[in-house]
Design a protein around this motif. Structure first.
Motif, PDB file in Angstrom:
ATOM      1  N   GLU A   1      39.990   1.611  17.099  1.00 31.88           N
ATOM      2  CA  GLU A   1      41.039   2.473  16.733  1.00 31.88           C
ATOM      3  C   GLU A   1      40.429   4.005  16.816  1.00 31.88           C
ATOM      4  O   GLU A   1      39.318   4.400  16.681  1.00 31.88           O
TER       5      GLU A   1
ATOM      6  N   THR B   1      46.070   3.435  17.289  1.00 30.50           N
ATOM      7  CA  THR B   1      46.070   3.054  15.785  1.00 30.50           C
ATOM      8  C   THR B   1      46.302   1.479  15.805  1.00 30.50           C
ATOM      9  O   THR B   1      46.749   0.991  16.905  1.00 30.50           O
ATOM     10  N   LEU B   2      46.321   1.006  14.737  1.00 31.52           N
ATOM     11  CA  LEU B   2      46.504  -0.452  14.722  1.00 31.52           C
ATOM     12  C   LEU B   2      47.748  -0.962  14.921  1.00 31.52           C
ATOM     13  O   LEU B   2      48.008  -1.976  15.354  1.00 31.52           O
TER      14      LEU B   2
ATOM     15  N   ILE C   1      43.948  -3.575  19.042  1.00 36.96           N
ATOM     16  CA  ILE C   1      43.102  -2.420  18.445  1.00 36.96           C
ATOM     17  C   ILE C   1      42.325  -2.962  17.481  1.00 36.96           C
ATOM     18  O   ILE C   1      42.631  -3.308  16.270  1.00 36.96           O
TER      19      ILE C   1
ATOM     20  N   PRO D   1      39.599  -2.255  14.336  1.00 34.11           N
ATOM     21  CA  PRO D   1      39.277  -1.144  13.305  1.00 34.11           C
ATOM     22  C   PRO D   1      37.975  -0.801  13.482  1.00 34.11           C
ATOM     23  O   PRO D   1      37.114  -1.256  13.754  1.00 34.11           O
TER      24      PRO D   1
END
Lengths: 115, 116
Positions: free
Chosen positions: A14, A79-80, A113, A115
């Motif tokens: 991320e 991003t997620l 993605i 984290p």
């Protein structure tokens, strides 16, 4: 239609740039490269397309090599919500349907993605 | 600006039955295409409609038929349903660009069909 080759899966941290490669060595001179993505259980979402020049929009950048045999989709700050299957598609050039050719999907790259 | 809308979102049918799926294209678009997506696979092109006529067709049997209305909306009909017809059916719209460079195709969220 020219065929495309994509890795089946990729991970990206991320906040980092996600670079998704696509090979299309048999692409014809006036065939476009399109990118779509599909988040689980939703319809495919258009991302970007290009012919020979690099392209950028609010979602991503598309880098096409000079010989047009490969391209890279770049998500600058993943991003997620970017976790999805990404499809690289070379748009056909059927003269009778020029401008309205169908999209031929492969199996795409599953981008996760982390984290 | 409404995007491509499809209905219903989910439905269950029995083998041998018939089903009708509906699609309203994105505002300003006049061309509608339908795709079938089986679980774990990419979407497969069924057919494309323009000016109320079928303009292109993929490798699907005649059990799959369609219609486009004067307001550009479209229906997909599947007769004599088989278990293998269970899939996500996607409608896609675009603006006709015959003779010009490729247009951009926008997809709806799809209709999930389960045949039991």
């Amino acid at each position: 239609d020219a065929k495309t080759t994509q890795p089946p899966s990729m991970d990206c941290a991320e906040g980092r740039a996600a670079n998704l490669p696509c090979n299309h060595s048999t692409i014809s001179g006036n065939e476009y490269v399109y990118w779509y993505r599909q988040i689980h259980s939703q319809g495919p979402q258009y991302i970007i397309h290009g012919l020979k020049n690099n392209e950028t929009n609010e979602m991503a950048s598309l880098i096409i090599t000079e010989d047009r045999k490969s391209s890279t989709l770049i998500l600058p700050h993943a991003t997620l919500r970017d976790t999805a299957v990404y499809y690289c598609i070379v748009r056909g050039n059927d003269i009778s349907n020029f401008g309205n050719e169908k999209l031929t999907f492969g199996t795409g790259t599953r981008l996760t993605i982390i984290p | 600006d409404a995007g491509v809308t499809q209905s219903p979102t989910h439905l269950i049918k029995t083998r041998g039955q018939q089903v009708t799926l509906r699609c309203s294209p994105k505002s300003g678009h006049d061309t509608v295409s339908w795709y079938q997506q089986a679980l774990g696979q990419g979407p497969q092109f069924i057919f494309q409609y323009y000016e109320e006529e079928e303009r292109q067709r993929g490798n699907f049997p005649d059990r799959f038929s369609g219609h486009q209305f004067p307001n550009y909306s479209s229906e997909l009909n599947v007769n004599a349903l088989l278990l293998g017809d269970s899939a996500l059916y996607l409608c896609a719209s675009s603006l006709d660009r015959t003779g010009l460079s490729g247009n951009t195709i926008y997809f709806g969220e799809g209709s999930w069909l389960t045949v039991v």
